[in-house]
Scaffold this motif. Structure first.
Motif, short mmCIF file in Angstrom:
data_model
loop_
_atom_site.label_atom_id
_atom_site.label_comp_id
_atom_site.label_asym_id
_atom_site.label_seq_id
_atom_site.Cartn_x
_atom_site.Cartn_y
_atom_site.Cartn_z
N LYS A 116 0.82 -1.21 0.00
CA LYS A 116 0.00 0.00 0.00
C LYS A 116 0.85 1.26 0.00
N ALA A 117 0.21 2.35 -0.37
CA ALA A 117 0.82 3.68 -0.28
C ALA A 117 -0.19 4.58 0.45
N ARG A 118 0.32 5.55 1.17
CA ARG A 118 -0.55 6.37 2.03
C ARG A 118 -1.14 7.56 1.28
N HIS A 119 -2.46 7.69 1.42
CA HIS A 119 -3.18 8.89 0.95
C HIS A 119 -3.41 9.77 2.18
N GLY A 120 -3.19 11.07 2.04
CA GLY A 120 -3.29 11.98 3.17
C GLY A 120 -4.64 11.99 3.87
N GLY A 121 -5.72 11.77 3.15
CA GLY A 121 -7.04 11.81 3.76
C GLY A 121 -7.70 10.46 3.96
N PHE A 122 -7.32 9.49 3.13
CA PHE A 122 -8.03 8.20 3.13
C PHE A 122 -7.25 7.06 3.75
N GLY A 123 -5.99 7.31 4.08
CA GLY A 123 -5.19 6.27 4.72
C GLY A 123 -4.42 5.44 3.71
N TRP A 124 -4.15 4.19 4.07
CA TRP A 124 -3.30 3.31 3.27
C TRP A 124 -4.14 2.58 2.22
N LEU A 125 -3.78 2.79 0.95
CA LEU A 125 -4.52 2.21 -0.17
C LEU A 125 -3.59 1.32 -0.99
N ASN A 126 -4.15 0.20 -1.46
CA ASN A 126 -3.37 -0.66 -2.35
C ASN A 126 -3.57 -0.23 -3.80
N ALA A 127 -2.89 -0.87 -4.72
CA ALA A 127 -2.92 -0.46 -6.14
C ALA A 127 -4.35 -0.44 -6.69
N GLN A 128 -5.14 -1.46 -6.37
CA GLN A 128 -6.52 -1.51 -6.88
C GLN A 128 -7.34 -0.35 -6.31
N GLU A 129 -7.15 -0.04 -5.05
CA GLU A 129 -7.89 1.07 -4.44
C GLU A 129 -7.48 2.41 -5.04
N TRP A 130 -6.20 2.60 -5.31
CA TRP A 130 -5.76 3.83 -5.98
C TRP A 130 -6.40 3.92 -7.36
N TYR A 131 -6.45 2.81 -8.07
CA TYR A 131 -7.06 2.79 -9.40
C TYR A 131 -8.55 3.15 -9.31
N ASP A 132 -9.24 2.53 -8.36
CA ASP A 132 -10.67 2.82 -8.16
C ASP A 132 -10.88 4.27 -7.75
N LEU A 133 -9.95 4.82 -6.97
CA LEU A 133 -10.06 6.20 -6.52
C LEU A 133 -10.00 7.17 -7.71
N ILE A 134 -9.22 6.85 -8.74
CA ILE A 134 -9.18 7.70 -9.92
C ILE A 134 -10.58 7.81 -10.52
N GLU A 135 -11.26 6.69 -10.66
CA GLU A 135 -12.61 6.69 -11.23
C GLU A 135 -13.58 7.44 -10.32
N MET A 136 -13.50 7.20 -9.02
CA MET A 136 -14.41 7.87 -8.08
C MET A 136 -14.19 9.38 -8.10
N HIS A 137 -12.93 9.81 -8.10
CA HIS A 137 -12.62 11.23 -8.10
C HIS A 137 -13.10 11.89 -9.40
N THR A 138 -12.85 11.23 -10.53
CA THR A 138 -13.26 11.79 -11.82
C THR A 138 -14.79 11.89 -11.88
N ARG A 139 -15.47 10.83 -11.46
CA ARG A 139 -16.94 10.83 -11.46
C ARG A 139 -17.50 11.92 -10.55
N HIS A 140 -16.82 12.19 -9.46
CA HIS A 140 -17.24 13.23 -8.51
C HIS A 140 -17.37 14.59 -9.20
N HIS A 141 -16.57 14.82 -10.24
CA HIS A 141 -16.58 16.11 -10.92
C HIS A 141 -17.68 16.25 -11.97
N LEU A 142 -18.49 15.21 -12.18
CA LEU A 142 -19.62 15.33 -13.11
C LEU A 142 -20.61 16.39 -12.64
N ARG A 143 -20.84 16.46 -11.34
CA ARG A 143 -21.76 17.49 -10.80
C ARG A 143 -21.20 18.87 -11.04
N GLN A 144 -19.90 19.03 -10.81
CA GLN A 144 -19.26 20.32 -11.05
C GLN A 144 -19.37 20.69 -12.53
N GLN A 145 -19.16 19.73 -13.40
CA GLN A 145 -19.27 19.99 -14.84
C GLN A 145 -20.67 20.52 -15.18
#
Length: 168
Positions: A127-156
Motif C-alpha cells: 500500500k501507499a498512504r493517501h493523506g485523507g483516506f489512509g493506506w490504499l493498495n494499487a486496486q484502491e488507488w485505481y478505483d479512486l481515480i474513477e471515483m474522483h473523476t466521477r465526482h466532478h460530473l456534478r461540477q461539470q
C-alpha cells in the motif's frame, strides 16, 4: 479497458469552444478547463501511487482512515463540495487549449490501460498512504481515480449551467 467516465469527459471536451473552456463565472469558481486540468493532474498523481505500490514488495498492515473506509464502502464521494486547505488548493491551470487537454486525457487513458491488468494482479497488502483516506493498495488507488473523476460530473453540470446563464 478504459475508464468510461474519463472517455465521457474526453467526448464532452469536443463540445466546448475555447472561450467556454476558459470562462470563469467568478474568481473563486473554476473554469471547465481548470476542472479538466485538476482531474488529469490528480489522476496522474494517483497513477504514480499505483506504480509505487506495484514497484514495492513491502506489505503494509495499516488500513484506511474512517473517512477512507466510508468512501470505499459508498463507492464514491457524496454530493458535498470538497474544499482543500488553501496550501493544497492552488488553482488549476486555465491555459491549456482543447487539443492539449485531449492529448493529456489520451496519455492518461493509455497509462491507465497499461496499469489496469497489473493492478488486478497486485498484492493487496502492498500500500501507499493517501493523506485523507489512509493506506490504499494499487486496486484502491485505481478505483479512486474513477471515483474522483466521477465526482466532478456534478461540477461539470454546474459550470455548463453558468455558461448558459452567461450566454457563452
Amino acid at each position: 479497458m478504459s475508464m468510461p467516465v474519463l472517455s465521457q469527459f474526453k467526448q464532452d471536451l469536443d463540445g466546448y469552444t475555447e472561450r467556454q473552456l476558459h470562462y470563469k463565472r467568478a474568481a473563486d469558481i473554476w473554469s471547465i478547463g481548470q476542472m479538466y486540468d485538476h482531474i488529469i493532474v490528480v489522476a496522474e498523481e494517483y497513477a504514480d501511487e499505483i506504480e509505487r505500490c506495484l514497484a514495492s514488495h513491502e506489505e503494509q498492515p495499516l488500513e484506511k482512515t474512517e473517512f477512507g473506509e466510508r468512501l470505499f464502502q459508498a463507492g464514491g464521494f457524496t454530493a458535498m463540495k470538497i474544499r482543500l486547505p488553501d496550501e493544497m488548493n492552488q488553482p488549476p491551470n486555465n491555459t491549456d487549449r482543447r487539443e492539449t487537454l485531449e492529448r493529456r486525457i489520451d496519455d492518461l487513458s493509455t497509462r491507465l490501460m497499461r496499469l489496469e491488468p497489473l493492478v488486478r494482479s497486485a498484492n493487496p497488502d502492498v500500500k501507499a498512504r493517501h493523506g485523507g483516506f489512509g493506506w490504499l493498495n494499487a486496486q484502491e488507488w485505481y478505483d479512486l481515480i474513477e471515483m474522483h473523476t466521477r465526482h466532478h460530473l456534478r461540477q461539470q453540470a454546474d459550470l455548463e449551467r453558468y455558461l448558459l446563464e452567461a450566454g457563452i
